[in-house]
Scaffold this active site. Structure first.
Site, mmCIF file in Angstrom:
data_model
loop_
_atom_site.group_PDB
_atom_site.id
_atom_site.type_symbol
_atom_site.label_atom_id
_atom_site.label_comp_id
_atom_site.label_asym_id
_atom_site.label_seq_id
_atom_site.Cartn_x
_atom_site.Cartn_y
_atom_site.Cartn_z
ATOM 1 N N MET A 165 -8.783 8.314 -0.343
ATOM 2 C CA MET A 165 -9.613 8.769 0.783
ATOM 3 C C MET A 165 -10.175 10.142 0.473
ATOM 4 S SD MET A 165 -7.068 7.721 3.846
ATOM 5 C CE MET A 165 -6.516 6.045 4.080
ATOM 6 N N MET B 270 -12.075 4.652 -0.714
ATOM 7 C CA MET B 270 -12.734 4.975 0.562
ATOM 8 C C MET B 270 -13.440 6.302 0.354
ATOM 9 S SD MET B 270 -9.598 3.736 2.977
ATOM 10 C CE MET B 270 -8.415 3.774 1.646
ATOM 11 N N HIS C 58 -8.393 1.207 -3.925
ATOM 12 C CA HIS C 58 -9.330 1.056 -2.812
ATOM 13 C C HIS C 58 -9.994 2.403 -2.574
ATOM 14 C CE1 HIS C 58 -9.669 0.224 1.826
ATOM 15 N NE2 HIS C 58 -10.846 0.312 1.244
ATOM 16 N N ASP D 202 -4.625 3.636 -2.025
ATOM 17 C CA ASP D 202 -5.680 4.039 -1.094
ATOM 18 C C ASP D 202 -6.185 5.438 -1.400
ATOM 19 O OD1 ASP D 202 -6.057 1.857 0.797
ATOM 20 O OD2 ASP D 202 -3.968 2.195 1.340
ATOM 21 N N ASP E 173 -6.772 -6.002 4.670
ATOM 22 C CA ASP E 173 -6.116 -4.694 4.612
ATOM 23 C C ASP E 173 -6.159 -4.044 5.990
ATOM 24 O OD1 ASP E 173 -5.237 -2.158 3.955
ATOM 25 O OD2 ASP E 173 -6.897 -1.700 2.590
ATOM 26 N N MET F 14 -11.748 -5.384 5.655
ATOM 27 C CA MET F 14 -10.859 -4.473 6.386
ATOM 28 C C MET F 14 -10.545 -5.058 7.764
ATOM 29 S SD MET F 14 -10.201 -1.983 4.351
ATOM 30 C CE MET F 14 -9.217 -1.074 5.557
ATOM 31 N N SER G 148 0.846 -1.196 0.000
ATOM 32 C CA SER G 148 0.000 0.000 0.000
ATOM 33 C C SER G 148 0.875 1.238 0.000
ATOM 34 C CB SER G 148 -0.892 0.013 1.244
ATOM 35 O OG SER G 148 -1.420 1.318 1.428
ATOM 36 N N HIS H 179 -1.368 -1.523 -4.204
ATOM 37 C CA HIS H 179 -2.607 -1.080 -3.544
ATOM 38 C C HIS H 179 -2.583 0.444 -3.393
ATOM 39 C CE1 HIS H 179 -6.158 -1.816 -0.994
ATOM 40 N NE2 HIS H 179 -5.684 -0.881 -0.188
HETATM 41 C C1 DX5 Z 1 -6.355 1.989 5.624
HETATM 42 C C2 DX5 Z 1 -5.910 1.614 4.236
HETATM 43 C C3 DX5 Z 1 -4.820 0.630 4.225
HETATM 44 C C4 DX5 Z 1 -3.557 1.089 4.861
HETATM 45 C C5 DX5 Z 1 -2.895 -0.089 5.468
HETATM 46 O O1 DX5 Z 1 -7.429 2.856 5.538
HETATM 47 O O2 DX5 Z 1 -6.993 1.067 3.509
HETATM 48 O O3 DX5 Z 1 -4.571 0.144 2.899
HETATM 49 O O4 DX5 Z 1 -2.665 1.691 3.978
HETATM 50 O O5 DX5 Z 1 -1.816 0.353 6.195
HETATM 51 P P1 DX5 Z 1 -1.066 -0.565 7.229
HETATM 52 O O6 DX5 Z 1 -0.566 -1.756 6.482
HETATM 53 O O7 DX5 Z 1 0.004 0.324 7.723
HETATM 54 O O8 DX5 Z 1 -2.061 -0.956 8.291
HETATM 55 ZN ZN ZN Z 2 -6.567 0.027 1.505
#
Ligand code: DX5
Ligand code: ZN
Length: 227
Positions: free
Chosen positions: A43, A74, A72, A41, A180, A142, A15, A39
């Site tokens: 947000m 979010m 991903h 992320d 994740d 998650m 990620s 991956h």
């Molecule tokens: C959290 C993300 C994850 C995050 C995981 O909201 O969806 O993908 O980057 O990070 P670690 O591996 O540090 O928990």
């Molecule tokens: Zn993620």
């Protein structure tokens, strides 16, 4: 089209949330040899209390990696952005079941030629995603509440991972089960033992002195749990 690989195969998905955003291309290239999927992320500051990156960054990174881009989302309104992510170079997009409109989102993502993922927060029961399992390619469970990297793995989610894997096997579904949040060399074997086959890891890779060695260690730990 970037190949996602066979359903059910073990995959490590670093990620980039935990990478150095000022040197993303270099970070992505550096980890390439141990990357099955990358991956990404996304947000929106609404579905989760944090803002990260969007389609322009995906587009900028695309020339630096031939790997499958696992986005991903979010976001409260992911449907508005699916096309932008697709054009930027996303290969798969995962939307959260909690935002609703799931059937339409799956159809829209499919129509765009994306690999389709559905995500569930730690406190969302398996029953919420169960009706969609035949229509998606990836179920993301998650193992932390989304929004931030570096949180602790929630072992309580393992039961849901087992439920999902049992249903995938029972119904003979073509579906990847991804976890994740808080995945490292000690929690990865637990997740894989419960039936996960795609492991997302941010801190356990990019926050280590040598991300490549860290990813290799993670893979070895996960493979051990599959033997
Ligand atoms: C959290 C993300 C994850 C995050 C995981 O909201 O969806 O993908 O980057 O990070 P670690 O591996 O540090 O928990
Ligand atoms: Zn993620």
């Amino acid at each position: 089209m970037v190949d996602a690989g066979p359903f059910g195969a073990l995959r490590i998905a670093p990620s980039i949330l935990a990478a150095d955003f000022g040197a993303l291309a270099r970070e992505v290239e550096r980890i390439d040899a141990e990357t099955d999927w990358l991956h990404i992320d996304v947000m929106d500051g609404h579905f989760v209390p944090n803002v990260s990156i969007g389609p322009p960054v995906v587009k900028s990174l695309r020339p630096y990696s031939a790997r499958f881009f696992d986005c991903h989302l979010m976001m409260s309104d992911p449907g508005r952005y699916l096309e932008a992510f697709r054009s930027a170079g996303a290969n798969g997009c995962t939307v959260h079941v909690e935002v609703g409109g799931t059937e339409g989102l799956i159809a829209d993502a499919r129509a765009l030629g994306l690999r389709v993922g559905l995500a569930a927060n730690p406190d969302t029961p398996f029953e919420r995603v169960a009706p969609f399992l035949g229509d998606i390619d990836l179920l993301l469970l998650m193992t932390v509440f989304p929004g931030f990297g570096g949180q602790s793995f929630m072992a309580a989610v393992l039961e849901k991972v087992s439920q999902a894997r049992a249903e995938v096997d029972r119904a003979g579904l073509e579906l990847d089960v991804e976890v994740d949040g808080g995945i490292d060399e000690s929690t990865a074997p637990l997740a894989v033992g419960a039936g996960a086959n795609v492991l997302v890891a941010g801190s356990a890779i990019f926050s280590r002195a040598d991300p490549l060695v860290a990813a290799r260690t993670l893979r070895a730990a996960a493979l051990g749990a599959r033997e």
